[in-house]
Design a protein around this motif. Structure first.
Motif, PDB file in Angstrom:
ATOM      1  N   LEU A  21      44.894  33.097  44.811  1.00  0.00           N
ATOM      2  CA  LEU A  21      45.077  32.248  45.976  1.00  0.00           C
ATOM      3  C   LEU A  21      45.402  33.077  47.213  1.00  0.00           C
ATOM      4  O   LEU A  21      44.819  32.872  48.286  1.00  0.00           O
ATOM      5  N   ALA A  22      46.285  34.049  47.062  1.00  0.00           N
ATOM      6  CA  ALA A  22      46.628  34.928  48.185  1.00  0.00           C
ATOM      7  C   ALA A  22      45.415  35.755  48.620  1.00  0.00           C
ATOM      8  O   ALA A  22      45.192  35.972  49.818  1.00  0.00           O
ATOM      9  N   ALA A  23      44.624  36.206  47.655  1.00  0.00           N
ATOM     10  CA  ALA A  23      43.417  36.981  47.985  1.00  0.00           C
ATOM     11  C   ALA A  23      42.409  36.111  48.732  1.00  0.00           C
ATOM     12  O   ALA A  23      41.758  36.578  49.676  1.00  0.00           O
ATOM     13  N   CYS A  24      42.279  34.856  48.326  1.00  0.00           N
ATOM     14  CA  CYS A  24      41.369  33.939  49.042  1.00  0.00           C
ATOM     15  C   CYS A  24      41.827  33.734  50.473  1.00  0.00           C
ATOM     16  O   CYS A  24      41.018  33.737  51.405  1.00  0.00           O
ATOM     17  N   GLN A  25      43.127  33.551  50.660  1.00  0.00           N
ATOM     18  CA  GLN A  25      43.650  33.369  52.006  1.00  0.00           C
ATOM     19  C   GLN A  25      43.448  34.626  52.849  1.00  0.00           C
ATOM     20  O   GLN A  25      43.033  34.545  54.006  1.00  0.00           O
ATOM     21  N   ALA A  26      43.721  35.771  52.269  1.00  0.00           N
ATOM     22  CA  ALA A  26      43.558  37.029  53.007  1.00  0.00           C
ATOM     23  C   ALA A  26      42.100  37.277  53.370  1.00  0.00           C
ATOM     24  O   ALA A  26      41.790  37.665  54.495  1.00  0.00           O
ATOM     25  N   SER A  77      50.838  34.392  37.375  1.00  0.00           N
ATOM     26  CA  SER A  77      50.803  35.171  38.614  1.00  0.00           C
ATOM     27  C   SER A  77      49.366  35.473  39.049  1.00  0.00           C
ATOM     28  O   SER A  77      49.117  35.699  40.231  1.00  0.00           O
ATOM     29  N   ARG A  78      48.427  35.461  38.104  1.00  0.00           N
ATOM     30  CA  ARG A  78      47.030  35.735  38.460  1.00  0.00           C
ATOM     31  C   ARG A  78      46.492  34.667  39.401  1.00  0.00           C
ATOM     32  O   ARG A  78      45.742  34.960  40.331  1.00  0.00           O
ATOM     33  N   VAL A  79      46.872  33.409  39.182  1.00  0.00           N
ATOM     34  CA  VAL A  79      46.413  32.311  40.034  1.00  0.00           C
ATOM     35  C   VAL A  79      46.977  32.477  41.438  1.00  0.00           C
ATOM     36  O   VAL A  79      46.268  32.309  42.439  1.00  0.00           O
ATOM     37  N   LEU A  80      48.248  32.830  41.534  1.00  0.00           N
ATOM     38  CA  LEU A  80      48.868  33.019  42.844  1.00  0.00           C
ATOM     39  C   LEU A  80      48.267  34.213  43.573  1.00  0.00           C
ATOM     40  O   LEU A  80      48.054  34.173  44.782  1.00  0.00           O
ATOM     41  N   VAL A  81      47.972  35.273  42.822  1.00  0.00           N
ATOM     42  CA  VAL A  81      47.329  36.442  43.433  1.00  0.00           C
ATOM     43  C   VAL A  81      45.928  36.079  43.909  1.00  0.00           C
ATOM     44  O   VAL A  81      45.501  36.474  45.004  1.00  0.00           O
ATOM     45  N   LEU A 100      45.769  24.058  49.363  1.00  0.00           N
ATOM     46  CA  LEU A 100      46.422  24.285  48.086  1.00  0.00           C
ATOM     47  C   LEU A 100      47.851  24.787  48.279  1.00  0.00           C
ATOM     48  O   LEU A 100      48.762  24.403  47.539  1.00  0.00           O
ATOM     49  N   THR A 101      48.038  25.630  49.280  1.00  0.00           N
ATOM     50  CA  THR A 101      49.368  26.166  49.530  1.00  0.00           C
ATOM     51  C   THR A 101      50.302  25.095  50.088  1.00  0.00           C
ATOM     52  O   THR A 101      51.427  24.920  49.618  1.00  0.00           O
ATOM     53  N   ILE A 102      49.840  24.368  51.087  1.00  0.00           N
ATOM     54  CA  ILE A 102      50.690  23.384  51.759  1.00  0.00           C
ATOM     55  C   ILE A 102      50.945  22.171  50.874  1.00  0.00           C
ATOM     56  O   ILE A 102      52.079  21.704  50.734  1.00  0.00           O
ATOM     57  N   GLU A 103      49.887  21.650  50.282  1.00  0.00           N
ATOM     58  CA  GLU A 103      50.028  20.447  49.463  1.00  0.00           C
ATOM     59  C   GLU A 103      50.651  20.738  48.104  1.00  0.00           C
ATOM     60  O   GLU A 103      51.171  19.848  47.460  1.00  0.00           O
ATOM     61  N   GLY A 104      50.573  21.962  47.680  1.00  0.00           N
ATOM     62  CA  GLY A 104      51.130  22.299  46.377  1.00  0.00           C
ATOM     63  C   GLY A 104      50.372  21.647  45.238  1.00  0.00           C
ATOM     64  O   GLY A 104      50.960  21.204  44.267  1.00  0.00           O
ATOM     65  N   ALA A 105      49.035  21.590  45.347  1.00  0.00           N
ATOM     66  CA  ALA A 105      48.217  20.903  44.354  1.00  0.00           C
ATOM     67  C   ALA A 105      47.928  21.754  43.122  1.00  0.00           C
ATOM     68  O   ALA A 105      47.135  21.366  42.289  1.00  0.00           O
ATOM     69  N   ILE A 106      48.580  22.911  43.032  1.00  0.00           N
ATOM     70  CA  ILE A 106      48.367  23.754  41.855  1.00  0.00           C
ATOM     71  C   ILE A 106      49.129  23.133  40.688  1.00  0.00           C
ATOM     72  O   ILE A 106      50.317  22.820  40.809  1.00  0.00           O
ATOM     73  N   PRO A 107      48.481  22.915  39.559  1.00  0.00           N
ATOM     74  CA  PRO A 107      49.192  22.358  38.397  1.00  0.00           C
ATOM     75  C   PRO A 107      50.363  23.251  37.990  1.00  0.00           C
ATOM     76  O   PRO A 107      50.322  24.472  38.146  1.00  0.00           O
ATOM     77  N   SER A 108      51.401  22.626  37.457  1.00  0.00           N
ATOM     78  CA  SER A 108      52.635  23.358  37.146  1.00  0.00           C
ATOM     79  C   SER A 108      52.424  24.458  36.108  1.00  0.00           C
ATOM     80  O   SER A 108      53.074  25.505  36.170  1.00  0.00           O
ATOM     81  N   GLU A 109      51.497  24.262  35.174  1.00  0.00           N
ATOM     82  CA  GLU A 109      51.275  25.312  34.171  1.00  0.00           C
ATOM     83  C   GLU A 109      50.575  26.528  34.773  1.00  0.00           C
ATOM     84  O   GLU A 109      50.689  27.634  34.256  1.00  0.00           O
ATOM     85  N   LEU A 110      49.838  26.320  35.883  1.00  0.00           N
ATOM     86  CA  LEU A 110      49.167  27.452  36.534  1.00  0.00           C
ATOM     87  C   LEU A 110      50.088  28.158  37.514  1.00  0.00           C
ATOM     88  O   LEU A 110      49.843  29.305  37.862  1.00  0.00           O
TER      89      LEU A 110
END
Length: 96
Positions: free
Chosen positions: A36-41, A30-34, A16-26
């Motif tokens: 995603l970061a929590a999943c990676q961590a 900031s909750r989605v990015l947090v 998701l991070t590399i491909e940038g498959a997150i829809p533009s509205e999401l």
């Protein structure tokens, strides 16, 4: 199993991070990015813990196998002593 699950979790988060498959509205949320970061961590943490636990398990199994080999060697020595004593007794009885 934990190693596979954490690898899968890490792979999805990185994809998701590399491909940038997150829809533009999401992306603006900031909750989605947090999340995603929590999943990676958590994935990286779970991978590290899995590797550490694998090392601990390997070390414990090595100690167990050494102890088992020592115990088997003691048993073999004891059996050989008994066999030698028995052979001596049979030799003494045969001489009579």
């Amino acid at each position: 199993t934990k190693l596979l699950a954490s690898t899968l979790m890490f792979g999805v988060a990185m994809e998701l991070t590399i491909e940038g498959a997150i829809p533009s509205e999401l992306e603006r949320d900031s909750r989605v990015l947090v999340l995603l970061a929590a999943c990676q961590a958590s994935a990286i943490s779970a991978l590290g813990n899995s590797i550490l636990l694998a090392f601990v398990l390997t070390r414990r199994m090595a100690h167990f196998m050494v102890e088992r080999a020592e115990r088997n060697a003691r048993t073999r020595r004891r059996l050989l002593r008994h066999a030698q004593q028995l052979a001596r007794l049979i030799g003494e009885w045969a001489a009579l």
